[in-house]
Design an enzyme around this catalytic site. Structure first.
Site, short mmCIF file in Angstrom:
data_model
loop_
_atom_site.label_atom_id
_atom_site.label_comp_id
_atom_site.label_asym_id
_atom_site.label_seq_id
_atom_site.Cartn_x
_atom_site.Cartn_y
_atom_site.Cartn_z
CB THR A 198 -0.93 0.00 1.22
OG1 THR A 198 -1.84 -1.10 1.12
CG2 THR A 198 -1.72 1.29 1.32
CB SER A 204 -7.88 -0.84 -4.39
OG SER A 204 -7.28 -1.51 -3.29
CB THR A 205 -2.85 -0.96 -2.63
OG1 THR A 205 -2.56 0.40 -2.29
CG2 THR A 205 -1.58 -1.78 -2.58
CG ASN A 206 -6.26 -4.58 -2.08
OD1 ASN A 206 -5.18 -4.24 -1.58
ND2 ASN A 206 -7.35 -4.73 -1.36
CB THR A 210 26.20 -43.15 -17.66
OG1 THR A 210 26.87 -44.41 -17.74
CG2 THR A 210 25.79 -42.72 -19.07
CB SER A 223 45.73 -20.33 -6.93
OG SER A 223 46.37 -20.53 -5.69
CB SER A 224 46.19 -16.00 -3.38
OG SER A 224 45.95 -17.02 -2.40
CE LYS A 244 43.10 -24.34 -8.30
NZ LYS A 244 41.92 -23.46 -8.29
#
Length: 476
Positions: free
Chosen positions: A101, A139-141, A186, A317-318, A323
């Site tokens: 509303t 209406s808000t509705n 699979t 990677s740090s 990587k």
């Protein structure tokens, strides 16, 4: 600071006259803020509300319920808002009670003050009142659910368009990789060969199917409950208003907009949001499944599957030099986690609607439009930064296909399952390919083995069936 006094059913308040929003917006700003970001962070709902208020003003003027000059001022105010630049006038937090509303009234107040300014040169409600005029016959509705319906359509269009581009990318890769034979898998175990192109063709087919589903649901965006007012009865609307509204909104949007078949059903049951959310979840989880496949197929680069190479986008990677991580597929997978969570919240909000109105609009809007935003953007990133740059490691793929023990299935198909099992066991124990095992066991000539056990033959069911039939015929 220049101020103005505004009044509502709870009293009066002094308002900074620089603001176009008014007293009801101020009241809700004081008791909200849990989400930490505003509804207009996803601007689609507001844009749809501006369109609705514009069409309502035209309709009310057409049926003689609203002064033509006032109606035109409201239309002009809506046009200003649609052009943009007033976003700060819509500060309400994403999570709100009361079925949004406050959102409807925030829009009514801003439009009313803009329209009043157009007519009089100042803000206020002496000529245009937010409830009496801007919210006339509404209406808000009915406005909020209807605006949410309309707001979904542009987002769906973006997702459909981007999925079409992604589908094209998968088709191109399917053609590019049509002669790259590899082992199928699979249960994460070696299976019969297929081509990398066949796998990517499967992805393309999935995307095409998703596009059709989204296109099929799109017309529901233009089935509204406008005209129902508070509970579906349309109280407060003048004769002819509803028909006039749908005429004007259809003309303004260039789409056929119509009332839902049963307005009371529409008020009680916002199942359309559940349907859309489910389809967006299906897109997100489908892209996640594809991304998990890509992540596996690109694993390595020396001790994994190593079948494809993804574009290198950043160091992975740090601490480990060289990587590279599958960052885009991992982003897509994480988005699926969020989308599924939001879909659960939407399902709960639908389930908890009571009687003649479902008031959980904030849950629907926040969760659904976050999902629409995330999925729309991830498709673009997945295509551009991942799929288009994938390359095949052809030699690796062929080596895998030739080494698969599942090729013993050809022996089972030509000489019976028990003999096929013996070949598989012999090849495994001796560390041989199935082809070498068959030759050592004297089950086929080299020419027969070269033909029947060629992985590229196995990926073509018609040619394989013909080859088996010819082999059997030659043995009888």
């Amino acid at each position: 600071m220049k101020t103005r006094i505004e009044r509502d059913c709870l009293g009066e308040m002094e308002i900074d006259d620089a603001s176009y929003f008014g007293i009801q917006t101020h009241r809700m700003m004081k008791v909200s803020g849990a989400a930490g970001y505003p509804v207009i962070a996803y601007p689609d709902l507001h844009r749809a509300l501006f369109q609705i208020k514009k069409a309502c003003a035209k309709a009310n003027a057409e049926v003689g319920a609203l002064d033509a000059q006032v109606a035109q001022a409201i239309v002009s105010a809506c046009d200003k808002l649609l052009e943009g630049g007033y976003e700060k006038e819509f500060p309400l937090d994403m999570l709100q009670g009361g079925g949004y509303t406050c959102v409807n009234m925030n829009v009514n107040e801003v439009i009313g003050n803009l329209a009043n300014e157009i007519l009089t040169g100042h803000k206020g409600s002496d000529q245009v009142h937010p409830n009496t005029h801007v919210n006339m016959a509404q209406s808000t509705n009915d406005t909020i659910p209807s605006a949410t319906h309309l707001a979904i359509a542009p987002r769906l269009d973006v997702i459909i368009e981007r999925l079409q581009a992604l589908h094209s990318s998968f088709e191109k890769k399917a053609d590019e990789f049509k002669d790259v034979v590899k082992v199928g898998r699979t249960c994460w175990q070696d299976a019969l060969p297929l081509t990398l192109g066949q796998e990517f063709g499967g992805y393309a087919s999935l995307i095409a199917r998703l596009i059709k589903k989204l296109q099929a649901v799109r017309p529901g965006c233009f089935e509204l409950v406008m005209g129902g007012s508070a509970v579906g009865t349309g109280l407060g609307a003048s004769s002819g208003y509803m028909q006039a509204f749908y005429k004007h909104i259809s003309s303004d949007l260039g789409e056929k907009v119509s009332p839902q078949a049963n307005i009371f059903d529409g008020f009680q049951n916002p199942d359309f949001f559940v349907t859309v959310s489910g389809l967006i979840k299906e897109v997100a989880t489908s892209l996640s499944k594809i991304s998990k496949d890509l992540r596996l197929m690109s694993s390595g680069p020396r001790s994994g599957f190593m079948e494809i190479t993804l574009p290198a986008l950043s160091p992975g990677s740090s601490i480990m030099p060289g990587k590279i991580n599958p960052t885009v597929p991992e982003m897509v997978i994480q988005i699926a986690h969020q989308v599924v969570g939001n879909d659960v919240a939407i399902a709960m909000a639908y389930d908890e609607g009571e009687l003649d109105l479902n008031v959980w609009d904030a849950t629907f809007y926040k969760c659904l439009f976050e999902n629409l935003q995330l999925v729309g953007e991830e498709i673009l990133i997945l295509k551009r930064d991942c799929i288009d740059g994938i390359t095949a490691n052809r030699d690796r793929c062929r080596d895998e296909a030739q080494s698969s023990l599942a090729i013993s299935t050809v022996v089972a198909a030509t000489q019976g399952y028990p003999l096929g099992v013996k070949v598989a066991h012999y090849a495994k124990e001796k560390g041989l390919t199935v082809k070498k095992a068959v030759l050592e066991m004297g089950l086929m000539t080299k020419a027969e083995a070269d033909h029947l056990l060629d992985p590229m033959l196995l990926v073509d069911p018609e040619k394989m069936a013909q080859a088996i039939a010819e082999w059997r015929a030659g043995k009888h």
